[in-house]
Design an enzyme around this catalytic site. Structure first.
Site, PDB file in Angstrom:
ATOM      1  CG  ASN A 172     -43.518  41.120 -72.495  1.00  0.00           C
ATOM      2  OD1 ASN A 172     -43.797  41.459 -71.344  1.00  0.00           O
ATOM      3  ND2 ASN A 172     -44.208  40.194 -73.137  1.00  0.00           N
ATOM      4  CG  ASP A 181     -42.623  37.476 -71.041  1.00  0.00           C
ATOM      5  OD1 ASP A 181     -42.836  38.545 -70.444  1.00  0.00           O
ATOM      6  OD2 ASP A 181     -43.531  36.646 -71.253  1.00  0.00           O
ATOM      7  CD  GLU A 235     -44.919  39.827 -66.917  1.00  0.00           C
ATOM      8  OE1 GLU A 235     -44.130  40.506 -66.223  1.00  0.00           O
ATOM      9  OE2 GLU A 235     -44.695  39.525 -68.092  1.00  0.00           O
TER      10      GLU A 235
END
Length: 295
Positions: free
Chosen positions: A151, A201, A21
């Site tokens: 997100n 996301d 991430e």
């Protein structure tokens, strides 16, 4: 989406993160940083030399934002820390939901005003356990509560619009900002992926005002125009892309973090590079992000 430009992403670093991430380009160091949240590691890549490595950390981290002096601000599980990647020295700047054992940090990005937007979520994605914050000139302010998996934090080039999603809803939201970068009124829907394969996301904006959005579970990153329509897509050989970012001296390489989290042994056997870093040359330039200002 049959007649739109389509690109194929290729393996850049075989890092195999449990939950990759927060990719960030550090222009002054000419390094791309990204996190393995669950693996408690900060990875790096120097595109010019192809050298790469990682720093082991003692907590879950979701972002390493560049600071003016070359250090990084690490968004940790329950604290924001200054980190020197040369010496490994870590200095705590402030707490982040320190008394909430349910949550950890999640998505984060620096806005056009040099302030950090960051979020929390339940460690097991507990419904509505998360919140959205803004760190502005050293002061942490909560903007929104009752989010499940925040997100897609990104910002228009003129600093007048913020974007975000609560992943399970499938809705990407757009929020007007004032001249200091604070939200005005309530957000409205920008794009709807509730009937689409995969869930929204991480996201990043390009220099043409378009959004690149990772679709977790769908194995693709889609490009959205200014009214939220899909106008391009990047196909990956793995199923769980988490966040894209433009990096490199010309900001023309799109890098994409991915994850192994939740995949069975059989699925990992079919896609052994899940969790690795991927890249693609789209011919489209990214939007340079400002360094974080702490004061």
């Amino acid at each position: 989406m049959n007649n739109i430009p389509t690109w194929q992403a290729e393996l850049a670093v075989d890092s195999r993160c449990e939950l990759g991430e927060g990719p960030q380009w550090h222009a002054s160091r000419e390094r791309l940083y990204w996190c393995d949240i669950l693996g408690k590691r900060l990875h790096w890549l120097s595109p010019g030399t192809a050298k790469h490595g990682h720093h082991p950390l003692d907590q879950k981290v979701s972002l390493a934002a560049p600071l003016d002096d070359g250090d990084l601000l690490i968004v940790g599980e329950h604290a924001l820390n200054r980190f020197n990647p040369d010496s490994g020295h870590i200095e705590k700047l402030c707490d982040f939901e320190p008394d909430n054992p349910v949550t950890r940090s999640n998505d984060a990005r620096v806005d056009r005003h040099g302030s950090l937007w960051l979020s929390s979520m339940g460690k097991h994605a507990e419904p509505e356990a998360g919140s959205l914050y803004r760190l502005h000139r050293g002061e942490l302010c909560r903007l929104r509560t009752r989010l499940t998996i925040p997100n897609a934090l990104c910002f228009s080039a003129d600093g007048k619009t913020a974007y975000f999603t609560d992943t399970p809803t499938g809705q990407v939201m757009r929020w007007a900002l004032d001249e200091q970068g604070w939200p005005v009124g309530e957000p409205n829907r920008f794009a709807d992926f509730s009937e689409h394969a995969g869930n929204p996301d991480g996201a990043v904006m390009d220099s043409e005002g378009c959004m690149w959005l990772a679709l977790w579970g769908a194995g693709e990153v889609v490009r959205l125009n200014t009214v939220g329509q899909v106008i391009g897509r990047v196909v990956l050989p793995v199923n769980q892309p988490s966040c894209p970012v433009f990096a490199g001296p010309d900001l023309k390489t799109l890098y994409i973090t991915t994850a192994q989290e939740g995949l069975s042994a059989a699925q990992l056997g079919q896609t052994p590079t899940a969790g690795s870093l991927f890249s693609v040359q789209t011919g489209i330039k990214g939007l340079a992000e400002p360094p974080l200002r702490l004061a």
